[in-house]
Design an enzyme around this catalytic site. Structure first.
Site, PDB file in Angstrom:
ATOM      1  N   ASP A 149       8.630  67.478  95.417  1.00 60.44           N
ATOM      2  CA  ASP A 149       8.492  67.430  93.962  1.00 60.44           C
ATOM      3  C   ASP A 149       9.633  68.186  93.276  1.00 60.44           C
ATOM      4  OD1 ASP A 149       6.031  67.086  95.340  1.00 60.44           O
ATOM      5  OD2 ASP A 149       4.909  67.444  93.507  1.00 60.44           O
TER       6      ASP A 149
ATOM      7  N   ARG B 158       5.437  68.114  83.511  1.00 65.24           N
ATOM      8  CA  ARG B 158       5.405  69.580  83.539  1.00 65.24           C
ATOM      9  C   ARG B 158       6.744  70.171  83.115  1.00 65.24           C
ATOM     10  NH1 ARG B 158       0.649  71.718  85.163  1.00 65.24           N
ATOM     11  NH2 ARG B 158      -0.722  70.464  86.461  1.00 65.24           N
TER      12      ARG B 158
ATOM     13  N   HIS C 248       9.677  67.684  89.522  1.00 65.30           N
ATOM     14  CA  HIS C 248       8.905  67.891  88.293  1.00 65.30           C
ATOM     15  C   HIS C 248       9.723  68.306  87.068  1.00 65.30           C
ATOM     16  CE1 HIS C 248       4.727  67.087  89.046  1.00 65.30           C
ATOM     17  NE2 HIS C 248       4.750  67.747  90.188  1.00 65.30           N
TER      18      HIS C 248
ATOM     19  N   ASP D   4       7.174  62.603  92.216  1.00 67.90           N
ATOM     20  CA  ASP D   4       6.963  63.596  91.163  1.00 67.90           C
ATOM     21  C   ASP D   4       8.290  64.125  90.628  1.00 67.90           C
ATOM     22  OD1 ASP D   4       4.288  63.170  91.433  1.00 67.90           O
ATOM     23  OD2 ASP D   4       3.739  65.256  91.793  1.00 67.90           O
TER      24      ASP D   4
ATOM     25  N   ARG E 195      -9.117  67.625  94.449  1.00 73.02           N
ATOM     26  CA  ARG E 195      -8.414  67.152  93.255  1.00 73.02           C
ATOM     27  C   ARG E 195      -9.293  66.231  92.415  1.00 73.02           C
ATOM     28  NH1 ARG E 195      -2.711  67.837  93.608  1.00 73.02           N
ATOM     29  NH2 ARG E 195      -2.007  68.413  95.692  1.00 73.02           N
TER      30      ARG E 195
ATOM     31  N   HIS F  79       3.584  67.002  97.062  1.00 78.61           N
ATOM     32  CA  HIS F  79       2.334  66.987  96.307  1.00 78.61           C
ATOM     33  C   HIS F  79       1.679  68.350  96.092  1.00 78.61           C
ATOM     34  CE1 HIS F  79      -0.984  64.862  94.521  1.00 78.61           C
ATOM     35  NE2 HIS F  79      -1.800  64.910  95.537  1.00 78.61           N
TER      36      HIS F  79
ATOM     37  N   ASN G 138       2.325  60.778  92.467  1.00 78.44           N
ATOM     38  CA  ASN G 138       1.168  60.514  91.606  1.00 78.44           C
ATOM     39  C   ASN G 138       1.476  60.743  90.123  1.00 78.44           C
ATOM     40  OD1 ASN G 138       1.159  63.414  92.385  1.00 78.44           O
ATOM     41  ND2 ASN G 138      -0.637  63.516  91.082  1.00 78.44           N
ATOM     42  N   HIS G 139       2.611  61.412  89.811  1.00 76.41           N
ATOM     43  CA  HIS G 139       2.991  61.614  88.416  1.00 76.41           C
ATOM     44  C   HIS G 139       3.920  60.525  87.891  1.00 76.41           C
ATOM     45  CE1 HIS G 139       1.301  65.455  86.969  1.00 76.41           C
ATOM     46  NE2 HIS G 139       1.105  65.642  88.256  1.00 76.41           N
TER      47      HIS G 139
ATOM     48  N   HIS H   6       4.250  60.578  99.392  1.00 74.78           N
ATOM     49  CA  HIS H   6       4.042  61.728  98.512  1.00 74.78           C
ATOM     50  C   HIS H   6       2.781  62.522  98.852  1.00 74.78           C
ATOM     51  CE1 HIS H   6       4.430  64.186  94.947  1.00 74.78           C
ATOM     52  NE2 HIS H   6       3.158  63.943  94.668  1.00 74.78           N
TER      53      HIS H   6
END
Length: 472
Positions: free
Chosen positions: A217, A250, A219, A246, A375, A402, A278-279, A327
């Protein structure tokens, strides 16, 4: 017993203040062994939210409400958990309960109204969607897009990206300037063509005497991405990279971060590989900042095109037939082969269940077997699941991302499952290191490098997020 529970609760509170959220969870869990109170449950729920385990937070809040149905804080925790899962309609139900209980609380009313406004916006968006409508990419004529005469940044000649252009793009982003709208659309259209040509899981070949770097990630931490390239070298045909999802949310430089990676993919399609996280999906982008960021820096049309590109990203990669990279992790079925993972239609929003969802949302666990995910989406899988999957598919290693890790990476499942995370000081507050892995083609043995965060100008993490009155 009550005194010991109070001591452990206070210990958890101190860990929480230090942003040591996993330690806080341990202390709260120990406190709950002595006394299960709504206060301790809601404290642990908040710590779970901080480490992105909204499912566990919602479960704690529900238990708190079973003990004390009028415990307002529990509804706040539930609402925040549902928001973290992109379930704004469920969050609104929780916030309606809060407003009913404390009708004169202006903060509660503000959070409720903000959530209600977002739910109405989503409903309007869903209402105008038509399955027969053209995709954003189908409505764009690039030749009709002009660059303002006052623009002084790098320009794409036609649709051909050059190393000089990509270097100029990265420098311009570093200076907190944007590239021309025409050019970012060009990059998105070109990378979309590439992604559409790829299977769900892409085979990557690395010659025996060369290497590939696998990153987790990032982000939206664009300045840390630049530092990563400074440490490990710029992407080139001899310096391959795989970024494992990702790229956005954020961090408040998500547009710069993902556009840089997409531009490099267009420039070096066989030297940089990008997996979906997943983002990279609408429900997360609405909550965690990417939608707001793109619409602030450009407009709705550019964001819609990003969403179309995200829906085309591959689900994962297999390097030299040995290392499986995705991921989240592994699936809920025992007999899954790579060929099964190639079958689902990935071209759309991330589904709430099934192989694609599990690949992007799953997490490893130390115990054998499988468990429901804390989650609230996907599952947790044990070392026996990893071993069986690798043996069944003649692979040697699972690499996934992740999850933030203090040292940037963790090796689990008897060395057969690696978590890699490349966003140091995650959200400008966690204090973790970032890491990446280098694999040489000849042996595909992992070699880890950790790195610290660098300072960045301007906006703090979550600056562009849909914060629902500060709940996030």
């Amino acid at each position: 017993m009550a005194d010991e529970s109070e001591r452990l609760k206070n210990e958890g509170n101190e860990w929480f203040k230090l942003s040591k959220f996993h330690k806080a969870i341990e202390s709260y869990s120990s406190a709950l062994e002595h006394a299960r109170t709504p206060v301790i449950l809601c404290n642990r729920a908040l710590a779970y939210l901080k480490v992105e385990l909204p499912g566990a937070a919602i479960a704690d809040a529900d238990e708190a409400l079973s003990i004390e149905p009028g415990f307002v804080k529990a509804y706040y925790r539930k609402a925040t958990g549902h928001i973290e899962l992109g379930k704004q309609k469920e969050a609104l139900k929780d916030l309606k309960k809060v407003v009913q209980m404390v009708p004169n609380d202006p903060d509660a009313k503000a959070k409720h109204d903000a959530c209600e406004k977002e739910v109405k916006r989503i409903r309007f968006f869903e209402a105008i969607l038509s399955p027969d409508a053209p995709t954003p990419s189908q409505t764009i004529v690039l030749d009709n897009l002009k660059v303002d005469a006052s623009y002084d940044g790098p320009r794409i000649d036609g649709t051909q990206l050059t190393q000089e252009y990509v270097t100029g793009l990265m420098q311009r982003f570093k200076e907190e300037k944007l590239i021309a709208r025409r050019d970012i659309i060009c990059i998105l259209l070109e990378v979309l063509k590439i992604f559409k040509s790829l299977p769900n899981f892409v085979s990557v070949s690395v010659p025996d005497d060369e290497e590939i770097t696998v990153c987790g990630d990032t982000h939206g931490q664009f300045y840390d991405l630049l530092n990563l390239f400074k440490i490990n070298g710029q992407c080139s045909p001899k310096n391959r990279y795989l970024f494992n999802g990702d790229f956005v949310d954020r961090g408040s430089y998500s547009l710069e971060n993902v556009t840089t990676l997409f531009a490099l993919k267009v420039l070096y399609p066989d030297s940089i590989f990008l997996s979906r996280g997943n983002h990279e999906g609408l429900s997360m982008n609405r909550v965690y900042g990417f939608e707001g960021e793109v619409k602030k820096k450009y407009d709705d049309g550019v964001f819609d095109l990003f969403s179309e590109v995200f829906n085309a990203l591959p689900t994962g990669h297999i390097i030299n037939g040995k290392v499986f990279v995705t991921h989240g992790g592994l699936t809920s079925k025992d007999d899954v082969l790579i060929e099964d993972l190639q079958k689902p239609n990935r071209f759309g929003e991330i589904p709430e269940s099934g192989l694609i969802c599990e690949s992007l949302w799953a997490d490893p666990q130390p115990m054998k077997g499988r468990s429901p995910s804390k989650r609230g989406v996907g599952l947790s899988f044990g070392p026996d699941v990893t071993e069986a999957f690798l043996a069944r598919n003649n692979l040697k290693l699972v690499v996934r991302s992740h999850e933030v890790k203090d040292n940037g990476y963790v090796v689990e499942h008897d060395g057969k499952c690696i978590t890699i995370f490349s966003a140091p000081n995650y959200c400008d507050s966690i204090g973790n290191k970032g890491a990446f892995i280098r694999f040489r083609g000849a042996d595909m043995e992992p070699k880890f490098t950790t790195f610290e965060h660098v300072q960045h100008p301007g906006k703090k993490a979550m600056y562009y997020s849909s914060a629902f009155g500060g709940m996030m």
